[in-house]
Design a protein around this motif. Structure first.
Motif, PDB file in Angstrom:
ATOM      1  N   LYS A   8       0.847  -1.189   0.000  1.00 12.74           N
ATOM      2  CA  LYS A   8       0.000   0.000   0.000  1.00 12.74           C
ATOM      3  C   LYS A   8       0.882   1.238   0.000  1.00 12.74           C
ATOM      4  CE  LYS A   8      -3.984   1.862   2.420  1.00 12.74           C
ATOM      5  NZ  LYS A   8      -4.891   1.648   3.544  1.00 12.74           N
ATOM      6  N   SER A  12      -1.270   6.963   0.764  1.00 14.56           N
ATOM      7  CA  SER A  12      -2.694   6.659   0.679  1.00 14.56           C
ATOM      8  C   SER A  12      -3.414   7.209   1.889  1.00 14.56           C
ATOM      9  CB  SER A  12      -2.922   5.150   0.607  1.00 14.56           C
ATOM     10  OG  SER A  12      -2.508   4.647  -0.629  1.00 14.56           O
ATOM     11  N   SER A  13      -4.660   7.566   1.675  1.00 12.18           N
ATOM     12  CA  SER A  13      -5.504   8.049   2.767  1.00 12.18           C
ATOM     13  C   SER A  13      -6.659   7.074   2.946  1.00 12.18           C
ATOM     14  CB  SER A  13      -6.028   9.447   2.442  1.00 12.18           C
ATOM     15  OG  SER A  13      -6.929   9.384   1.357  1.00 12.18           O
ATOM     16  N   GLN A  14      -7.592   7.416   3.794  1.00 12.47           N
ATOM     17  CA  GLN A  14      -8.751   6.559   4.004  1.00 12.47           C
ATOM     18  C   GLN A  14      -9.610   6.450   2.748  1.00 12.47           C
ATOM     19  OE1 GLN A  14      -7.867   4.874   6.540  1.00 12.47           O
ATOM     20  NE2 GLN A  14      -9.652   5.163   7.825  1.00 12.47           N
ATOM     21  N   CYS A  17      -6.839   4.930  -1.785  1.00 13.79           N
ATOM     22  CA  CYS A  17      -5.874   3.882  -1.480  1.00 13.79           C
ATOM     23  C   CYS A  17      -5.398   3.186  -2.751  1.00 13.79           C
ATOM     24  CB  CYS A  17      -6.495   2.845  -0.552  1.00 13.79           C
ATOM     25  SG  CYS A  17      -7.116   3.561   0.974  1.00 13.79           S
ATOM     26  N   GLU A  19      -2.503   0.249  -4.196  1.00 17.28           N
ATOM     27  CA  GLU A  19      -1.539  -0.797  -3.886  1.00 17.28           C
ATOM     28  C   GLU A  19      -0.787  -1.161  -5.151  1.00 17.28           C
ATOM     29  OE1 GLU A  19      -3.614  -3.382  -0.385  1.00 17.28           O
ATOM     30  OE2 GLU A  19      -4.213  -3.840  -2.434  1.00 17.28           O
ATOM     31  N   ASP A  31      -6.806  -0.654  -6.796  1.00 13.99           N
ATOM     32  CA  ASP A  31      -7.478   0.094  -5.735  1.00 13.99           C
ATOM     33  C   ASP A  31      -7.608  -0.850  -4.541  1.00 13.99           C
ATOM     34  OD1 ASP A  31      -9.277   1.335  -4.007  1.00 13.99           O
ATOM     35  OD2 ASP A  31     -10.619   1.982  -5.606  1.00 13.99           O
ATOM     36  N   SER A  32      -7.022  -0.512  -3.409  1.00 12.67           N
ATOM     37  CA  SER A  32      -7.041  -1.424  -2.260  1.00 12.67           C
ATOM     38  C   SER A  32      -8.431  -1.592  -1.659  1.00 12.67           C
ATOM     39  CB  SER A  32      -6.061  -0.967  -1.184  1.00 12.67           C
ATOM     40  OG  SER A  32      -6.444   0.286  -0.669  1.00 12.67           O
ATOM     41  N   LYS A  33      -9.329  -0.658  -1.919  1.00 10.54           N
ATOM     42  CA  LYS A  33     -10.689  -0.790  -1.415  1.00 10.54           C
ATOM     43  C   LYS A  33     -11.501  -1.773  -2.248  1.00 10.54           C
ATOM     44  CE  LYS A  33     -11.769   3.539  -1.710  1.00 10.54           C
ATOM     45  NZ  LYS A  33     -10.700   3.884  -2.587  1.00 10.54           N
TER      46      LYS A  33
END
Length: 61
Positions: A8, A12-14, A17, A19, A31-33
């Motif tokens: 990550k 990155s923020s909340q 994100c 990766e 996209d990590s989400k």
């Protein structure tokens, strides 16, 4: 293929994100989400160029 090691971004923020999985010839970005949504591949040369521009502040607002 061995299992990918996704890292990550330290920036990155909340809500934003990213990766990356760095391989010898390409870097995969996702996209990590939403990891199941897929990824895109960037050549190693272009990825290094992108990172050097980020570090130089070329994309800072």
């Amino acid at each position: 293929m061995a299992e990918l090691r996704w890292r990550k971004s330290t920036r990155s923020s909340q809500t934003s994100c990213v990766e990356a999985a760095v391989l010898p010839e390409v870097t995969l970005v996702r996209d990590s989400k939403a990891p199941a949504a897929g990824h895109f591949a960037v050549s190693a040369v272009r990825w290094r160029s992108f990172l050097s521009r980020v570090k130089a502040g070329r994309f800072d607002r």
